[in-house]
Design an enzyme around this catalytic site. Structure first.
Site, mmCIF file in Angstrom:
data_model
loop_
_atom_site.group_PDB
_atom_site.id
_atom_site.type_symbol
_atom_site.label_atom_id
_atom_site.label_comp_id
_atom_site.label_asym_id
_atom_site.label_seq_id
_atom_site.Cartn_x
_atom_site.Cartn_y
_atom_site.Cartn_z
ATOM 1 N N ASP A 255 0.836 -1.210 0.000
ATOM 2 C CA ASP A 255 0.000 0.000 0.000
ATOM 3 C C ASP A 255 0.867 1.256 0.000
ATOM 4 O O ASP A 255 1.696 1.451 0.904
ATOM 5 C CB ASP A 255 -0.893 -0.031 1.242
ATOM 6 C CG ASP A 255 -2.122 0.851 1.105
ATOM 7 O OD1 ASP A 255 -2.219 1.592 0.119
ATOM 8 O OD2 ASP A 255 -2.988 0.785 1.994
ATOM 9 N N ASP A 256 0.685 2.114 -1.008
ATOM 10 C CA ASP A 256 1.423 3.385 -1.116
ATOM 11 C C ASP A 256 2.938 3.165 -1.224
ATOM 12 O O ASP A 256 3.724 3.959 -0.698
ATOM 13 C CB ASP A 256 1.133 4.298 0.083
ATOM 14 C CG ASP A 256 -0.247 4.925 0.028
ATOM 15 O OD1 ASP A 256 -1.033 4.548 -0.851
ATOM 16 O OD2 ASP A 256 -0.546 5.782 0.890
ATOM 17 N N CYS B 263 -5.920 4.162 -4.019
ATOM 18 C CA CYS B 263 -6.196 2.811 -3.523
ATOM 19 C C CYS B 263 -7.385 2.117 -4.170
ATOM 20 O O CYS B 263 -7.248 1.052 -4.780
ATOM 21 C CB CYS B 263 -6.426 2.863 -2.018
ATOM 22 S SG CYS B 263 -5.101 3.648 -1.076
ATOM 23 N N LYS C 139 -6.214 -5.266 3.809
ATOM 24 C CA LYS C 139 -7.072 -4.099 3.550
ATOM 25 C C LYS C 139 -7.999 -4.337 2.360
ATOM 26 O O LYS C 139 -7.551 -4.659 1.269
ATOM 27 C CB LYS C 139 -6.165 -2.889 3.298
ATOM 28 C CG LYS C 139 -6.860 -1.658 2.742
ATOM 29 C CD LYS C 139 -5.874 -0.530 2.557
ATOM 30 C CE LYS C 139 -6.372 0.556 1.620
ATOM 31 N NZ LYS C 139 -5.435 1.669 1.482
ATOM 32 N N HIS D 143 -11.114 -2.027 1.231
ATOM 33 C CA HIS D 143 -11.279 -0.705 0.614
ATOM 34 C C HIS D 143 -12.068 -0.730 -0.697
ATOM 35 O O HIS D 143 -11.775 0.013 -1.634
ATOM 36 C CB HIS D 143 -9.912 -0.041 0.387
ATOM 37 C CG HIS D 143 -10.009 1.473 0.374
ATOM 38 N ND1 HIS D 143 -8.956 2.291 0.072
ATOM 39 C CD2 HIS D 143 -11.061 2.296 0.630
ATOM 40 C CE1 HIS D 143 -9.329 3.551 0.124
ATOM 41 N NE2 HIS D 143 -10.616 3.581 0.472
ATOM 42 N N ASP E 149 -0.022 -0.608 -5.055
ATOM 43 C CA ASP E 149 -1.352 -0.192 -5.513
ATOM 44 C C ASP E 149 -1.331 1.191 -6.134
ATOM 45 O O ASP E 149 -2.242 1.559 -6.880
ATOM 46 C CB ASP E 149 -2.381 -0.263 -4.377
ATOM 47 C CG ASP E 149 -2.134 0.759 -3.275
ATOM 48 O OD1 ASP E 149 -0.981 1.233 -3.129
ATOM 49 O OD2 ASP E 149 -3.088 1.084 -2.538
ATOM 50 N N ASN E 150 -0.313 1.986 -5.825
ATOM 51 C CA ASN E 150 -0.135 3.317 -6.438
ATOM 52 C C ASN E 150 1.238 3.823 -6.035
ATOM 53 O O ASN E 150 1.963 3.158 -5.283
ATOM 54 C CB ASN E 150 -1.233 4.303 -6.007
ATOM 55 C CG ASN E 150 -1.530 4.321 -4.521
ATOM 56 O OD1 ASN E 150 -2.608 3.917 -4.090
ATOM 57 N ND2 ASN E 150 -0.570 4.768 -3.716
ATOM 58 N N LYS F 275 1.659 9.776 -5.416
ATOM 59 C CA LYS F 275 0.302 9.253 -5.257
ATOM 60 C C LYS F 275 -0.751 10.325 -5.523
ATOM 61 O O LYS F 275 -0.540 11.488 -5.240
ATOM 62 C CB LYS F 275 0.127 8.703 -3.832
ATOM 63 C CG LYS F 275 -1.289 8.222 -3.520
ATOM 64 C CD LYS F 275 -1.439 7.748 -2.093
ATOM 65 C CE LYS F 275 -2.885 7.368 -1.821
ATOM 66 N NZ LYS F 275 -3.081 6.822 -0.454
#
Length: 571
Positions: free
Chosen positions: A106-107, A144, A198, A200, A346-347, A364
């Site tokens: 994530d990130d 996300c 996660k 989301h 994811d980004n 991001k």
């Protein structure tokens, strides 16, 4: 070589098993049986059915002896060519459905993995990437929810109504149920399906929980982020966000999220004794904020002249350790050699929270390369071109058909997919079936500047599209952040600020990404014909878009109304 000669008449089923003993350094086992009419009285008096059964029984005994000795590692006493045996074993192994482990970080920034030259050490990820196939023309979405929705559906966010921003915890919105999810298809193909981490993708109704979207089990958080220790999430309201399947979990404040998820994954692996193959989706909270990690991971990076990046580096180190522990568990349970592992961000990383995407532009939440070009690789014994780098165009939506194909599943029953099966691209180095990639079209973005005369697409709105080597961006390229080039703290490189910040009405950029991956040379004024071609492609993509779903937040989502936990609030 062992040969079996069979006569297809009713009185002599098996003529013999012969061997070429001259080529062997030992005397092989030799079997011979005959059911001709000249044999003893017992055979001659048998009717046709009796002779058939006797001969068949003899053949079965012979085959059993061969099988038994082969399975007890006495293969040298059988007159079978060893190369033929190995080829047969490889063929059987190749037809066995693989376990599939998909890991979302994530990130996670482009410049935050060791093999991209980062000062952050990632030995486990580096080794897996080196043994597998690194994806160096791989794209995700800027934030996300869109990346996760395209992984789960195989469809652009313009086809699921999720074009605008992300799904907030108190928003009655979710990935639509009009098409099966990736785990739906994996389950249909005979897989056990598990999710850890996660979600989301919306949870305002029970039917949108991961346990009701194709997963046999779920352990993690539903919203976009949570405290890594006490599992609280605040968005207008505050509450706990931690579940085991349908049940809420009372968090233990000193248990770190990455460690909890690692333990659950390794438990799933160790307890997996089923003949079913496993699809395991691990969506780390790391390295998304809040910036938190046990000090033993961040202390080695105390020399970094930026407190945020020091903690962030520790979070990356903990995640890397987790991946190493999970691969160890797979090996211990005898599953590793038949596992395909996919790793993806994811980004892009958030520069203001310790992440870094150098030398790419932006971060991001932006359509610059720093927001959408992802870290990614694939590892597994089924790969033919191990230890290679792929520069073919691949997108996060491609995992849906690719993984369903690996699972031997069917794509029947899905809405039209935007993803492509990329297995041959990844495994054997074939050309990508994709030459076009829609980064997004956001009809709810604030319009900027003036529409270009003669343009078939309204370039005032945020959008981006890649076609072959060309990339066009329209409207405002970023929800937040900017288009600067930011090196990691302590680097000898100097930050270069967004060169377009002083031109608030500018709304078209054109880049040749093959020659200019850092997006430093805008060609839109020099190549107006290419600009118009790209605008036509945006227009074509927009013609199939569904209305954007972005409802107002709902006060009924307040965790205080639901036992202090985030969860479904509409029946």
């Amino acid at each position: 070589m062992l040969t079996v000669n069979v006569r297809h008449d009713e009185t002599s089923i098996v003529q013999g098993i012969k061997d070429d003993s001259k080529s062997l350094p030992y005397k092989p086992l030799t079997f011979w049986t005959s059911c001709d009419n000249n044999d003893d009285m017992l055979i001659r008096r048998m009717n046709n059915a009796g002779r058939f059964m006797l001969c068949l029984s003899v053949l079965m005994v012979i085959l059993y002896i061969i099988w038994f000795r082969g399975n007890n590692d006495i293969t040298t006493s059988l007159p079978i060519d060893s190369e033929d045996t190995l080829e047969f074993e490889e063929e059987v192994t190749s037809t066995k459905k693989p376990h599939i482990l998909f890991i979302f970080a994530d990130d996670y920034g482009y410049n935050d993995i060791g093999y991209h030259g980062s000062e952050i050490k990632t030995p486990n990820l580096d080794r897996l990437a080196e043994e597998g196939v690194r994806l160096e023309n791989y794209y995700v979405q800027p934030i996300c929810t869109p990346s996760r929705s395209q992984l789960m559906s195989g469809r652009y966010q313009t086809h699921t109504g999720l074009q605008h921003r992300h799904i907030a915890g108190n928003m009655p919105n979710a990935l639509p149920r009009d098409s099966p999810t990736l785990p739906d298809k994996m389950r249909e193909a005979g897989y056990s399906t598990h999710m850890v981490g996660k979600w989301h993708l919306g949870f305002y109704k029970e039917e949108y929980l991961p346990i009701n979207r194709g997963f046999d089990s779920f352990y993690g958080i539903l919203a976009g982020q949570a405290d890594h220790y006490n599992k609280t999430y605040c968005y207008d309201f505050c509450g706990y966000d931690f579940r085991d399947n349908h049940d809420t979990v009372v968090p233990v404040p000193m248990e770190y999220s990455t460690h909890l998820y690692t333990k659950r994954v390794t438990d799933l692996v160790r307890n997996h004794q089923s003949t079913k193959p496993m699809f395991l989706y691990l969506a780390f909270q790391a390295v998304h904020g809040p910036l938190q990690v046990p000090r033993k991971y961040s202390d080695p990076y105390s020399n970094i002249p930026d407190a945020n990046r020091t903690i962030y580096a520790g979070m990356v180190a903990a995640m890397d350790e987790s991946v190493g522990n999970i691969t160890t568990a797979l090996k211990a349970n005898g599953m590793w050699d038949n596992t395909i592992l996919v790793f993806s961000t994811d980004n892009g990383g958030r520069v203001d929270l310790g992440g870094n995407n150098w030398p790419l532009r932006g971060w991001k939440s932006s359509l610059w390369e720093g927001g959408v070009r992802g870290v990614g690789f694939v590892h597994g014994q089924k790969l033919k071109n191990k230890g290679t780098i792929s520069k073919e165009l691949i997108h996060v939506s491609d995992w849906y058909p690719t993984l369903v194909g690996l699972a031997g599943g069917s794509l029947k029953g899905t809405r039209p997919l935007d993803g492509f099966d990329q297995w041959n691209t990844i495994s054997i180095g074939s050309a990508s079936p994709r030459d076009t990639l829609l980064h997004n079209i956001d009809p709810l973005s604030d319009p900027v500047g003036d529409k270009l005369m003669g343009s078939p697409f309204d370039n005032r709105y945020r959008a981006a599209l890649r076609w072959k080597n060309w990339k066009i961006i329209t409207g405002t390229p970023a929800y937040s952040g900017n288009g600067s080039w930011i090196p990691p703290p302590g680097s000898s490189h100097r930050p270069q600020l967004d060169i377009d910040a002083g031109n608030p009405k500018k709304n078209i950029w054109l880049f040749d990404i093959s020659e200019d991956p850092e997006e430093r040379v805008d060609l839109h004024e020099k190549l107006p014909k290419i600009v118009m071609l790209m605008l036509r492609k945006l227009h074509e993509a927009n013609s199939t878009a569904v209305p954007c779903s972005y409802p107002p937040v709902d006060k009924r989502a307040d965790p205080k109304l639901h036992g202090g936990y985030w969860g479904p609030w509409i029946k």
